[in-house]
Design a protein around this motif. Structure first.
Motif, PDB file in Angstrom:
ATOM      1  N   GLU A 150       8.148 -11.725 -35.847  1.00 50.14           N
ATOM      2  CA  GLU A 150       8.503 -10.837 -34.729  1.00 50.14           C
ATOM      3  C   GLU A 150       8.736  -9.407 -35.216  1.00 50.14           C
ATOM      4  O   GLU A 150       8.394  -8.455 -34.511  1.00 50.14           O
ATOM      5  CB  GLU A 150       9.707 -11.391 -33.983  1.00 50.14           C
ATOM      6  CG  GLU A 150       9.341 -12.657 -33.218  1.00 50.14           C
ATOM      7  CD  GLU A 150      10.531 -13.442 -32.689  1.00 50.14           C
ATOM      8  OE1 GLU A 150      11.673 -13.215 -33.144  1.00 50.14           O
ATOM      9  OE2 GLU A 150      10.297 -14.297 -31.810  1.00 50.14           O
ATOM     10  N   ALA A 151       9.282  -9.240 -36.419  1.00 53.04           N
ATOM     11  CA  ALA A 151       9.458  -7.891 -36.981  1.00 53.04           C
ATOM     12  C   ALA A 151       8.100  -7.258 -37.282  1.00 53.04           C
ATOM     13  O   ALA A 151       7.910  -6.054 -37.048  1.00 53.04           O
ATOM     14  CB  ALA A 151      10.318  -7.946 -38.244  1.00 53.04           C
ATOM     15  N   ILE A 152       7.164  -8.050 -37.788  1.00 54.94           N
ATOM     16  CA  ILE A 152       5.808  -7.542 -38.015  1.00 54.94           C
ATOM     17  C   ILE A 152       5.212  -7.113 -36.677  1.00 54.94           C
ATOM     18  O   ILE A 152       4.641  -6.022 -36.553  1.00 54.94           O
ATOM     19  CB  ILE A 152       4.927  -8.594 -38.725  1.00 54.94           C
ATOM     20  CG1 ILE A 152       5.442  -8.847 -40.149  1.00 54.94           C
ATOM     21  CG2 ILE A 152       3.460  -8.163 -38.733  1.00 54.94           C
ATOM     22  CD1 ILE A 152       4.807 -10.043 -40.844  1.00 54.94           C
ATOM     23  N   PHE A 153       5.360  -7.944 -35.662  1.00 58.08           N
ATOM     24  CA  PHE A 153       4.845  -7.622 -34.333  1.00 58.08           C
ATOM     25  C   PHE A 153       5.458  -6.316 -33.815  1.00 58.08           C
ATOM     26  O   PHE A 153       4.766  -5.480 -33.223  1.00 58.08           O
ATOM     27  CB  PHE A 153       5.116  -8.766 -33.353  1.00 58.08           C
ATOM     28  CG  PHE A 153       4.596  -8.522 -31.975  1.00 58.08           C
ATOM     29  CD1 PHE A 153       3.245  -8.615 -31.698  1.00 58.08           C
ATOM     30  CD2 PHE A 153       5.457  -8.195 -30.939  1.00 58.08           C
ATOM     31  CE1 PHE A 153       2.753  -8.376 -30.423  1.00 58.08           C
ATOM     32  CE2 PHE A 153       4.980  -7.952 -29.661  1.00 58.08           C
ATOM     33  CZ  PHE A 153       3.626  -8.052 -29.398  1.00 58.08           C
ATOM     34  N   ALA A 154       6.745  -6.122 -34.056  1.00 54.49           N
ATOM     35  CA  ALA A 154       7.441  -4.914 -33.595  1.00 54.49           C
ATOM     36  C   ALA A 154       6.946  -3.657 -34.309  1.00 54.49           C
ATOM     37  O   ALA A 154       7.180  -2.544 -33.837  1.00 54.49           O
ATOM     38  CB  ALA A 154       8.949  -5.072 -33.783  1.00 54.49           C
ATOM     39  N   ALA A 155       6.236  -3.831 -35.420  1.00 58.98           N
ATOM     40  CA  ALA A 155       5.719  -2.686 -36.179  1.00 58.98           C
ATOM     41  C   ALA A 155       4.378  -2.187 -35.641  1.00 58.98           C
ATOM     42  O   ALA A 155       3.752  -1.331 -36.257  1.00 58.98           O
ATOM     43  CB  ALA A 155       5.583  -3.061 -37.657  1.00 58.98           C
TER      44      ALA A 155
END
Length: 177
Positions: A150-155
């Protein structure tokens, strides 16, 4: 005894996440993914595409939410393409955290994969994402580290495809014992 649900860890520049493969339900796709893992082809690759409704091509009528990485389609070092194991065959579906194999045409999957953010039924057999209606080959799910995914997606940036310097590096991919 053959492990029908092997676990693979992907160490990225933003943290690690692990995926459990459904080798019992999608044996060709899982074996293909493991061949890329075992040969080291994912080591040094990247998450090179992050798609959300804000950066998706405006002409695309199907809104998706995925992180997409692995090897680039048609790369010289890719293994041979594999047949499509559709969700109609496997009984799997594209839900939050599902690991699936990228493709253009049926039977054209190589080493690029994606992880769904949220449920994505349009990737299933009969869904609207591919004009041929065959869907994509779901073959596993994130079992640890969904917060990293999810952090990768938020990037995500303003474009689906990340600039080379913004790609999330896959440092290492390996099977867990």
């Amino acid at each position: 005894m053959l492990n029908i649900q092997p676990v693979v860890t992907l160490e990225t520049s933003m943290g690690s996440f692990s995926v459990r493969l459904h080798a019992d339900r999608a044996p060709l796709t899982a074996a293909n993914f493991l061949a890329y893992v075992d040969s080291g082809r994912y080591d040094g690759s990247s998450i090179f595409r992050i798609v959300n409704p804000r950066n998706q091509t405006p002409s695309d009528p199907v809104r998706i939410r995925v992180i997409h990485g692995g090897t680039r389609p048609l790369a010289a070092s890719n293994l041979p393409m594999i047949p499509l194991e559709s969700t109609l065959q496997t009984g799997l579906s594209h839900r939050h955290g599902t690991l699936s194999m990228g493709r253009e045409e049926p039977d054209s999957a190589e080493g690029d994969f994606f992880v769904c953010i949220g449920d994505q039924p349009h990737f299933d057999h009969g869904g609207a994402r591919q004009p041929d209606g065959q869907g994509f080959a779901a073959f596993g799910e994130v079992c640890e580290g969904m917060a990293v995914v999810e952090a990768i997606f938020a990037a995500a940036g303003p474009e689906e495809y990340l600039a080379p310097e913004a790609e999330v590096r896959i440092l290492r991919a390996y099977r867990r014992a």
